[in-house]
Scaffold this motif. Sequence first.
Motif, PDB file in Angstrom:
ATOM      1  N   TYR A 127       0.849  -1.187   0.000  1.00 52.06           N
ATOM      2  CA  TYR A 127       0.000   0.000   0.000  1.00 52.06           C
ATOM      3  C   TYR A 127       0.884   1.235   0.000  1.00 52.06           C
ATOM      4  CZ  TYR A 127      -3.562   3.410   1.218  1.00 52.06           C
ATOM      5  OH  TYR A 127      -4.402   4.496   1.194  1.00 52.06           O
ATOM      6  N   ASN A 128       0.649   2.099  -0.969  1.00 52.23           N
ATOM      7  CA  ASN A 128       1.373   3.357  -1.088  1.00 52.23           C
ATOM      8  C   ASN A 128       0.439   4.521  -0.771  1.00 52.23           C
ATOM      9  OD1 ASN A 128       2.909   1.364  -2.776  1.00 52.23           O
ATOM     10  ND2 ASN A 128       4.243   3.130  -3.077  1.00 52.23           N
ATOM     11  N   HIS A 129       0.917   5.461   0.044  1.00 52.12           N
ATOM     12  CA  HIS A 129       0.103   6.611   0.434  1.00 52.12           C
ATOM     13  C   HIS A 129       0.933   7.878   0.288  1.00 52.12           C
ATOM     14  CE1 HIS A 129      -2.912   9.000   2.485  1.00 52.12           C
ATOM     15  NE2 HIS A 129      -1.969   9.453   3.319  1.00 52.12           N
ATOM     16  N   ALA A 130       0.416   8.820  -0.512  1.00 54.95           N
ATOM     17  CA  ALA A 130       1.117  10.087  -0.734  1.00 54.95           C
ATOM     18  C   ALA A 130       0.968  10.983   0.484  1.00 54.95           C
ATOM     19  CB  ALA A 130       0.575  10.772  -1.978  1.00 54.95           C
ATOM     20  N   LEU A 131       2.094  11.386   1.079  1.00 57.87           N
ATOM     21  CA  LEU A 131       2.084  12.303   2.209  1.00 57.87           C
ATOM     22  C   LEU A 131       2.025  13.747   1.740  1.00 57.87           C
ATOM     23  CD1 LEU A 131       4.775  10.548   4.428  1.00 57.87           C
ATOM     24  CD2 LEU A 131       2.283  10.299   4.536  1.00 57.87           C
ATOM     25  N   ASN A 132       2.649  14.030   0.620  1.00 59.77           N
ATOM     26  CA  ASN A 132       2.564  15.338  -0.035  1.00 59.77           C
ATOM     27  C   ASN A 132       2.972  15.139  -1.488  1.00 59.77           C
ATOM     28  OD1 ASN A 132       5.493  15.457  -0.109  1.00 59.77           O
ATOM     29  ND2 ASN A 132       5.431  16.104   2.055  1.00 59.77           N
ATOM     30  N   ASP A 133       3.199  16.223  -2.194  1.00 60.33           N
ATOM     31  CA  ASP A 133       3.532  16.115  -3.622  1.00 60.33           C
ATOM     32  C   ASP A 133       4.881  15.461  -3.877  1.00 60.33           C
ATOM     33  OD1 ASP A 133       1.152  17.301  -4.231  1.00 60.33           O
ATOM     34  OD2 ASP A 133       1.991  19.323  -4.485  1.00 60.33           O
ATOM     35  N   GLU A 134       5.749  15.414  -2.864  1.00 61.89           N
ATOM     36  CA  GLU A 134       7.101  14.912  -3.084  1.00 61.89           C
ATOM     37  C   GLU A 134       7.450  13.695  -2.247  1.00 61.89           C
ATOM     38  OE1 GLU A 134       9.665  18.179  -2.292  1.00 61.89           O
ATOM     39  OE2 GLU A 134       9.121  19.280  -4.115  1.00 61.89           O
ATOM     40  N   LEU A 135       6.550  13.257  -1.372  1.00 57.94           N
ATOM     41  CA  LEU A 135       6.892  12.183  -0.446  1.00 57.94           C
ATOM     42  C   LEU A 135       5.763  11.166  -0.366  1.00 57.94           C
ATOM     43  CD1 LEU A 135       9.018  11.209   1.609  1.00 57.94           C
ATOM     44  CD2 LEU A 135       7.792  12.510   3.366  1.00 57.94           C
ATOM     45  N   GLU A 136       6.140   9.900  -0.392  1.00 57.82           N
ATOM     46  CA  GLU A 136       5.173   8.808  -0.350  1.00 57.82           C
ATOM     47  C   GLU A 136       5.631   7.771   0.671  1.00 57.82           C
ATOM     48  OE1 GLU A 136       2.742   7.238  -3.965  1.00 57.82           O
ATOM     49  OE2 GLU A 136       4.556   6.000  -3.832  1.00 57.82           O
ATOM     50  N   ALA A 137       4.673   7.266   1.461  1.00 54.33           N
ATOM     51  CA  ALA A 137       4.959   6.186   2.405  1.00 54.33           C
ATOM     52  C   ALA A 137       4.410   4.880   1.847  1.00 54.33           C
ATOM     53  CB  ALA A 137       4.323   6.492   3.762  1.00 54.33           C
ATOM     54  N   PHE A 138       5.068   3.770   2.181  1.00 52.27           N
ATOM     55  CA  PHE A 138       4.569   2.481   1.723  1.00 52.27           C
ATOM     56  C   PHE A 138       4.747   1.432   2.812  1.00 52.27           C
ATOM     57  CE2 PHE A 138       9.031   2.455   0.442  1.00 52.27           C
ATOM     58  CZ  PHE A 138       9.463   1.191   0.798  1.00 52.27           C
ATOM     59  N   GLY A 139       3.849   0.474   2.805  1.00 51.86           N
ATOM     60  CA  GLY A 139       3.940  -0.697   3.669  1.00 51.86           C
ATOM     61  C   GLY A 139       3.719  -1.935   2.843  1.00 51.86           C
ATOM     62  N   ARG A 140       4.454  -2.985   3.150  1.00 53.30           N
ATOM     63  CA  ARG A 140       4.430  -4.173   2.301  1.00 53.30           C
ATOM     64  C   ARG A 140       4.531  -5.425   3.160  1.00 53.30           C
ATOM     65  NH1 ARG A 140       5.481  -5.470  -2.995  1.00 53.30           N
ATOM     66  NH2 ARG A 140       6.565  -7.441  -3.356  1.00 53.30           N
ATOM     67  N   VAL A 141       3.679  -6.419   2.845  1.00 53.91           N
ATOM     68  CA  VAL A 141       3.716  -7.713   3.505  1.00 53.91           C
ATOM     69  C   VAL A 141       3.834  -8.791   2.433  1.00 53.91           C
ATOM     70  CG1 VAL A 141       2.522  -9.344   5.005  1.00 53.91           C
ATOM     71  CG2 VAL A 141       2.296  -6.889   5.418  1.00 53.91           C
ATOM     72  N   GLU A 142       4.763  -9.729   2.619  1.00 50.13           N
ATOM     73  CA  GLU A 142       4.964 -10.838   1.675  1.00 50.13           C
ATOM     74  C   GLU A 142       4.863 -12.157   2.417  1.00 50.13           C
ATOM     75  OE1 GLU A 142       8.481  -8.152  -0.403  1.00 50.13           O
ATOM     76  OE2 GLU A 142       8.940 -10.096   0.507  1.00 50.13           O
ATOM     77  N   GLY A 143       4.178 -13.098   1.833  1.00 49.46           N
ATOM     78  CA  GLY A 143       4.095 -14.431   2.410  1.00 49.46           C
ATOM     79  C   GLY A 143       4.275 -15.488   1.338  1.00 49.46           C
ATOM     80  N   ALA A 144       4.952 -16.559   1.686  1.00 52.47           N
ATOM     81  CA  ALA A 144       5.145 -17.671   0.750  1.00 52.47           C
ATOM     82  C   ALA A 144       5.111 -18.975   1.531  1.00 52.47           C
ATOM     83  CB  ALA A 144       6.467 -17.533  -0.005  1.00 52.47           C
ATOM     84  N   TYR A 145       4.552 -19.994   0.901  1.00 54.73           N
ATOM     85  CA  TYR A 145       4.508 -21.317   1.531  1.00 54.73           C
ATOM     86  C   TYR A 145       4.865 -22.371   0.491  1.00 54.73           C
ATOM     87  CZ  TYR A 145       3.004 -25.534   3.900  1.00 54.73           C
ATOM     88  OH  TYR A 145       2.991 -26.790   4.464  1.00 54.73           O
ATOM     89  N   ARG A 146       5.591 -23.360   0.964  1.00 51.44           N
ATOM     90  CA  ARG A 146       5.970 -24.490   0.122  1.00 51.44           C
ATOM     91  C   ARG A 146       5.746 -25.761   0.919  1.00 51.44           C
ATOM     92  NH1 ARG A 146      12.058 -25.855  -2.065  1.00 51.44           N
ATOM     93  NH2 ARG A 146      11.498 -27.613  -3.392  1.00 51.44           N
ATOM     94  N   SER A 147       4.955 -26.679   0.382  1.00 51.81           N
ATOM     95  CA  SER A 147       4.701 -27.925   1.102  1.00 51.81           C
ATOM     96  C   SER A 147       5.921 -28.823   1.063  1.00 51.81           C
ATOM     97  CB  SER A 147       3.480 -28.645   0.508  1.00 51.81           C
ATOM     98  OG  SER A 147       3.733 -29.065  -0.824  1.00 51.81           O
ATOM     99  N   SER A 148       5.880 -29.903   1.817  1.00 52.96           N
ATOM    100  CA  SER A 148       7.042 -30.778   1.983  1.00 52.96           C
ATOM    101  C   SER A 148       7.498 -31.375   0.653  1.00 52.96           C
ATOM    102  CB  SER A 148       6.724 -31.892   2.969  1.00 52.96           C
ATOM    103  OG  SER A 148       5.690 -32.712   2.461  1.00 52.96           O
ATOM    104  N   PHE A 149       8.760 -31.768   0.618  1.00 51.18           N
ATOM    105  CA  PHE A 149       9.315 -32.388  -0.583  1.00 51.18           C
ATOM    106  C   PHE A 149      10.463 -33.294  -0.177  1.00 51.18           C
ATOM    107  CE2 PHE A 149      11.615 -28.476   0.125  1.00 51.18           C
ATOM    108  CZ  PHE A 149      12.945 -28.798  -0.102  1.00 51.18           C
ATOM    109  N   PHE A 150      10.872 -34.152  -1.105  1.00 49.09           N
ATOM    110  CA  PHE A 150      12.011 -35.042  -0.893  1.00 49.09           C
ATOM    111  C   PHE A 150      13.210 -34.541  -1.686  1.00 49.09           C
ATOM    112  CE2 PHE A 150       8.353 -37.732   0.024  1.00 49.09           C
ATOM    113  CZ  PHE A 150       8.735 -38.337   1.209  1.00 49.09           C
ATOM    114  N   GLU A 151      14.379 -34.819  -1.142  1.00 47.10           N
ATOM    115  CA  GLU A 151      15.603 -34.378  -1.804  1.00 47.10           C
ATOM    116  C   GLU A 151      16.123 -35.359  -2.840  1.00 47.10           C
ATOM    117  OE1 GLU A 151      18.719 -32.294   0.295  1.00 47.10           O
ATOM    118  OE2 GLU A 151      17.633 -32.716   2.133  1.00 47.10           O
ATOM    119  N   SER A 152      15.765 -36.627  -2.729  1.00 43.19           N
ATOM    120  CA  SER A 152      16.269 -37.625  -3.658  1.00 43.19           C
ATOM    121  C   SER A 152      15.140 -38.552  -4.077  1.00 43.19           C
ATOM    122  CB  SER A 152      17.409 -38.440  -3.028  1.00 43.19           C
ATOM    123  OG  SER A 152      16.885 -39.416  -2.140  1.00 43.19           O
TER     124      SER A 152
END
Length: 771
Positions: free
Chosen positions: A672-697
């Motif tokens: 989410y990006n939010h303009a504080l004024n004409d020259e400055l912007e604040a942003f917040g970011r959340v990332e999530g990732a999931y990977r189920s189990s796996f075998f190596e060989s």
Amino acid sequence: MAFKDRIGSKEVFAYSVSSLALAAAVPVHAQVATDETSVETAAQLDTQDDTESDDGVIVVTAQRREQSLLEVPVSITAISSQDIQNYQIDSVEDYAAIAPNVGFIDSGNALNRQISLRGVSNFGGTVAPVAIYVDEFNITGADFGAAFDIDLLDIERIEVLRGPQGTLFGRNVSGGLISITTVKPDQDFSVNVEGEYASFDEYLLKGGINVPLGDVAAARVTAFYRASDGFIDNLGPSDDTNDRETFGIRGALRLTPNDRATIDVAVTYVDYEQGLDDQIPTGILSAFLAANGFPVDPFGAYDEVGFFPENDNFVLTNDPNSAERETLMVTAKAEYEFDTVAAIINFGFLDLDSNQISDADFTPSSFFTFPEESSVGDTWSIEPRLQSIGGENFDWVFGGIYARDDITGVAQTLLQEDLLVGLFGLPPGTPEFLTEDSSTRTQVETLSVFGDVTWHASESLDLSFGLRYSNDEVTESFIENPVFDVFQGILLPGSFAEGTATFDTISGRFSALYRASDDINLYATISRGVRPGGFNVEAVSTPDLPDSYGSETTWNYEAGVKGTAFQGDLIFSLSGYVIDWTDLQDDSVFFPPGTVDGFVITTAAGGATSYGIEAEFSATPIDGLRINGGFGLQEAEFDEFDTIDLAGNPVDASGNALPLASDFTGNIALQYNHALNDELEAFGRVEGAYRSSFFESSLNDVELGDRVDGYETVNVRLGLEGENWRASVFGENLTNNRVLTGSVSGTAGLAGVLATIRPRRFGVRLSYTFE
């Protein structure tokens, strides 16, 4: 519950096609991008950047020409330079996490990483089935795994292409490829600097300058330095930790002598050094050591600190540990545009020198070490081609390539006094000696020709057809220096063997793209990938063992839909696929009767099937909020497959899961990006990732630590951004579940198979651009 237990293969593909039909029926109002309109890819965020052409089109080069992503009949994850900044992508692991049905394994340093696409990965053979291309140059030649995650500078775009791509790209791509495009010099002067400080006293300094050189030339120079103290505490005599230090520099030159000619040349040098790997012992003894009577942790060195997962940052070693890699890469491209045809020549050269030494037993006692495991060599290629420019009825490309790899690998194993005295009863003071001292040289010479034609049959329908013929000559030589076999109590003489095998292969594809409406594109693709066989040089002197193995084939059947909805606020792609994989190349350890001195041979061990669904989307539900995500469901298993375990026992692995293949991979990012004024912007970011189990060989042996449990990662980033600057704070892997991303097979150590982990990390990053 496995994916196959929830739904069968036929039902999966039927469900995929049904989903595509349903998506095509959704009433939408936005325009699907063509070569004249602007679009953002499912992996891109809210800003337009240098992945757009001059008229605002987001482009990819999956078909060796610039096209809108939605016009390409291939399942692609496209990652722009803006994404690279927002995700803070620094390695192959970072972008693998945001691509559906991509598997990844990390064995603790950048020299030993593997990747799978749709279940297709490398567990045998000379030429890997997944490659990395940098500016159309294949940097992962034969046995060049150490190049898979080299540090790259000035990246404009990353494309992850799933499924065989051999028609247009050649060898190493029977499972897919990762194509990296770098930023080219331009006529605008600019200077950029970037810095980061994070947990474990890790810091990054990066800077670059772009300078016009008159009206017909421009140059860019970029450099970086990264260092870290590491997060492992070594309580043993060696006092090594997993500290690391990397330096890199890249220089690029672009010449445009006239409106029709463009010449690009770039030189990149990177030096990487690391101490210990990012690994903790598990106490699970490998099959090889267990079969030969070795004890776990003989003197109880780990009694107090324990094993992973209870212990997640302590090790005890007494011998030196290090991993080093030095690379020099040169790429060059010359292009001349006639009225309707472009003539192009691509050249690439990579010189790589990597070396590892390690305390093989991973205890504070002197049992055995690997004093040298190195890979030295180079790969280069030249590719001329002709291709159409803006064809009205046809787009086509024809070309050829000559490539050559020359790599030498050295392996040594040193038995030390504690092992000789404690296990074999030799007198104290017995000098250490080598039990393995060998080198293998691999040379691969490739000559191929290819052609691909797209017929614009109507305003709604494009049909594409392509073929590639390749001739690969694989030469292997093996040198074994005289060593003492402590198990037999004899001195083994040195030996030399050499052999050559030649392979002629044909790969091809047929695809159709149908514009169902202004908003929806449907596509279907059938593609064939082939990787050449090789020579079992160590088996030359052993009767009844195959001295060579044949080519491996993948057939990919895929259907998909790409489109937009809600006036462009939603962009999506959905695909279903089936991969039929035959004559799989499998590395197995063979032990001659009466010995424990094994060596690796490669055989055509059977076949496998992979099928699944992939989806990606990018949405803007309200002003300032961008949501990106994707998921992959797959079932990837062997049909009939015979292999040999690390103790030399035959194993029927039919029905086992393919290595590195998770049933589910998913990711989501909200910014989410939010303009504080004409020259400055604040942003917040959340990332999530999931990977189920796996075998190596292929063994799927849980008791021997072959299974990696499913894991999630959660990252948060907060910051401010001005016109020319950006400042952010971040936390990565916030759940701090000490993510287990892989382990090491083979002999591992007397403290057990080593688990690769990654801890929670906090930091701050600042960047500024002067223009």
